[in-house]
Design a protein around this motif. Structure first.
Motif, PDB file in Angstrom:
ATOM      1  N   PRO A 115       0.806  -1.236   0.000  1.00  0.00           N
ATOM      2  CA  PRO A 115       0.000   0.000   0.000  1.00  0.00           C
ATOM      3  C   PRO A 115       0.831   1.275   0.000  1.00  0.00           C
ATOM      4  CG  PRO A 115      -0.892  -1.599   1.550  1.00  0.00           C
ATOM      5  CD  PRO A 115       0.431  -2.134   1.116  1.00  0.00           C
ATOM      6  N   LEU A 116       1.906   1.303   0.797  1.00  0.00           N
ATOM      7  CA  LEU A 116       2.750   2.495   0.830  1.00  0.00           C
ATOM      8  C   LEU A 116       3.484   2.684  -0.492  1.00  0.00           C
ATOM      9  CD1 LEU A 116       4.295   2.425   4.425  1.00  0.00           C
ATOM     10  CD2 LEU A 116       2.418   3.823   3.561  1.00  0.00           C
ATOM     11  N   PHE A 117       3.976   1.583  -1.056  1.00  0.00           N
ATOM     12  CA  PHE A 117       4.661   1.675  -2.347  1.00  0.00           C
ATOM     13  C   PHE A 117       3.694   2.129  -3.438  1.00  0.00           C
ATOM     14  CE2 PHE A 117       5.661  -0.398  -6.428  1.00  0.00           C
ATOM     15  CZ  PHE A 117       6.879   0.206  -6.705  1.00  0.00           C
ATOM     16  N   GLY A 118       2.478   1.550  -3.456  1.00  0.00           N
ATOM     17  CA  GLY A 118       1.495   1.924  -4.466  1.00  0.00           C
ATOM     18  C   GLY A 118       1.092   3.382  -4.357  1.00  0.00           C
ATOM     19  N   ALA A 119       0.888   3.849  -3.126  1.00  0.00           N
ATOM     20  CA  ALA A 119       0.517   5.256  -2.932  1.00  0.00           C
ATOM     21  C   ALA A 119       1.646   6.178  -3.382  1.00  0.00           C
ATOM     22  CB  ALA A 119       0.180   5.512  -1.464  1.00  0.00           C
ATOM     23  N   ALA A 120       2.889   5.836  -3.012  1.00  0.00           N
ATOM     24  CA  ALA A 120       4.033   6.665  -3.405  1.00  0.00           C
ATOM     25  C   ALA A 120       4.199   6.695  -4.917  1.00  0.00           C
ATOM     26  CB  ALA A 120       5.310   6.136  -2.740  1.00  0.00           C
ATOM     27  N   LEU A 121       4.066   5.527  -5.550  1.00  0.00           N
ATOM     28  CA  LEU A 121       4.209   5.474  -7.011  1.00  0.00           C
ATOM     29  C   LEU A 121       3.175   6.372  -7.690  1.00  0.00           C
ATOM     30  CD1 LEU A 121       4.763   2.220  -9.094  1.00  0.00           C
ATOM     31  CD2 LEU A 121       3.376   4.092  -9.941  1.00  0.00           C
ATOM     32  N   MET A 122       1.922   6.283  -7.229  1.00  0.00           N
ATOM     33  CA  MET A 122       0.864   7.045  -7.884  1.00  0.00           C
ATOM     34  C   MET A 122       0.932   8.532  -7.566  1.00  0.00           C
ATOM     35  SD  MET A 122      -0.604   5.196  -9.973  1.00  0.00           S
ATOM     36  CE  MET A 122      -1.163   3.546 -10.412  1.00  0.00           C
ATOM     37  N   VAL A 123       1.476   8.889  -6.410  1.00  0.00           N
ATOM     38  CA  VAL A 123       1.696  10.316  -6.129  1.00  0.00           C
ATOM     39  C   VAL A 123       2.673  10.883  -7.156  1.00  0.00           C
ATOM     40  CG1 VAL A 123       2.805  11.936  -4.534  1.00  0.00           C
ATOM     41  CG2 VAL A 123       1.122  10.299  -3.684  1.00  0.00           C
ATOM     42  N   HIS A 124       3.777  10.170  -7.384  1.00  0.00           N
ATOM     43  CA  HIS A 124       4.768  10.627  -8.357  1.00  0.00           C
ATOM     44  C   HIS A 124       4.198  10.584  -9.779  1.00  0.00           C
ATOM     45  CE1 HIS A 124       7.998  11.005  -5.495  1.00  0.00           C
ATOM     46  NE2 HIS A 124       7.873   9.760  -5.100  1.00  0.00           N
ATOM     47  N   LEU A 125       3.444   9.532 -10.106  1.00  0.00           N
ATOM     48  CA  LEU A 125       2.885   9.414 -11.447  1.00  0.00           C
ATOM     49  C   LEU A 125       1.855  10.504 -11.704  1.00  0.00           C
ATOM     50  CD1 LEU A 125       2.923   7.643 -14.025  1.00  0.00           C
ATOM     51  CD2 LEU A 125       0.928   6.448 -13.090  1.00  0.00           C
ATOM     52  N   HIS A 126       1.011  10.788 -10.730  1.00  0.00           N
ATOM     53  CA  HIS A 126       0.015  11.847 -10.904  1.00  0.00           C
ATOM     54  C   HIS A 126       0.691  13.185 -11.158  1.00  0.00           C
ATOM     55  CE1 HIS A 126      -2.411  15.178  -9.155  1.00  0.00           C
ATOM     56  NE2 HIS A 126      -3.295  14.698 -10.005  1.00  0.00           N
ATOM     57  N   LYS A 127       1.747  13.460 -10.401  1.00  0.00           N
ATOM     58  CA  LYS A 127       2.473  14.713 -10.596  1.00  0.00           C
ATOM     59  C   LYS A 127       3.058  14.780 -12.011  1.00  0.00           C
ATOM     60  CE  LYS A 127       2.224  16.993  -6.678  1.00  0.00           C
ATOM     61  NZ  LYS A 127       1.742  18.386  -6.597  1.00  0.00           N
ATOM     62  N   ALA A 128       3.617  13.674 -12.477  1.00  0.00           N
ATOM     63  CA  ALA A 128       4.214  13.648 -13.818  1.00  0.00           C
ATOM     64  C   ALA A 128       3.151  13.831 -14.899  1.00  0.00           C
ATOM     65  CB  ALA A 128       4.959  12.332 -14.028  1.00  0.00           C
ATOM     66  N   ILE A 129       2.012  13.162 -14.741  1.00  0.00           N
ATOM     67  CA  ILE A 129       0.928  13.279 -15.728  1.00  0.00           C
ATOM     68  C   ILE A 129       0.362  14.698 -15.736  1.00  0.00           C
ATOM     69  CG2 ILE A 129      -1.467  12.606 -16.136  1.00  0.00           C
ATOM     70  CD1 ILE A 129      -0.719   9.768 -15.425  1.00  0.00           C
ATOM     71  N   ALA A 130       0.121  15.259 -14.556  1.00  0.00           N
ATOM     72  CA  ALA A 130      -0.438  16.609 -14.475  1.00  0.00           C
ATOM     73  C   ALA A 130       0.516  17.629 -15.091  1.00  0.00           C
ATOM     74  CB  ALA A 130      -0.737  16.966 -13.018  1.00  0.00           C
TER      75      ALA A 130
END
Length: 243
Positions: free
Chosen positions: A217-232
């Protein structure tokens, strides 16, 4: 984009800002799994063992080889207990870590994106509902994959496809919901569906690693935080270039 986000997520797990969340989540998950192990093993001792003993202690004499049946039954029961605990790792870690995901996301945003507008934490009720949803998604994904394990040729593929889709969807929704309503998250998922699915496959691969999967869960949340920032950021740059 996915590769860079995954690397940043791995680095983030032991970053100073994430350390408190990391240890709280890991410690509570381990304690919960220990409690689950004692509960399951105690239930087996109270319910199953007496039945096995009564079954083999009959009034008439049995051939000597029947002792091996009893031994085999106990061995299979031990493997069953281990399998039950292994299955519980995902749901238990998802339920506990889900409570701390907002803290983890805030620490990442402050550390890696200090100049960006901060995300908005979810209300307590919504955060609890999110943790329950994460747990349900993990249980559903693993149950479906477990059923499909019986189908030759697609079992491993099914595990990654099902969990990749479900985990990618839920974790990305969590990361994007900090910056907009449900519609905002849905629009991004519709526009970048394959990228999010690819990131979900990375999370599913992480979840497939024994012991390490406690931190999924922590890895998934961290990955998607970074991915969301990159996509935005990419969408903003494209819109600026068009304008």
């Amino acid at each position: 984009m996915i590769f860079d986000s995954a690397l940043n997520a791995l680095r983030s797990l032991l970053h100073t800002g994430m350390r408190a969340t990391f240890w709280k989540s890991l410690g509570l998950t381990i304690l919960a799994l220990i409690g689950a192990w004692f509960a399951i093993s105690s239930g087996f001792t109270e319910l199953a063992l007496p039945w096995v003993s009564d079954f083999f202690q009959l009034d008439f004499e049995l051939p000597k080889w029947t002792g091996w049946i009893s031994f085999f039954a106990l061995m299979m029961a031990g493997f069953g207990l281990a399998a039950a605990l292994a299955f519980l790792i995902g749901p238990v870690s998802a339920l506990i870590a889900g409570i701390f995901l907002d803290d983890a996301a805030q620490a990442l945003e402050e550390t890696y994106y200090p100049d960006d507008p901060p995300g908005k934490a979810m209300p307590i009720g919504e955060g609890i509902w999110l943790a329950i949803k994460f747990t349900g998604v993990v249980i559903l994904g693993n149950l479906l994959a477990l059923v499909l394990l019986l189908v030759p040729g697609i079992n491993l593929i099914a595990f990654f496809v099902i969990n990749g889709y479900l985990l990618g969807r839920e974790f990305f929704e969590f990361a994007s919901r900090r910056f907009g309503p449900d519609d905002y998250a849905r629009r991004l998922r519709a526009k970048h569906g394959m990228t999010i699915f690819g990131a979900g496959l990375v999370i599913a691969a992480f979840m497939a690693v024994p012991i390490l999967n406690i931190l999924t869960p922590l890895f998934g949340a961290a990955l998607m935080v970074h991915l969301h920032k990159a996509i935005a950021a990419r969408d903003i740059n494209r819109a600026a270039s068009v304008a």
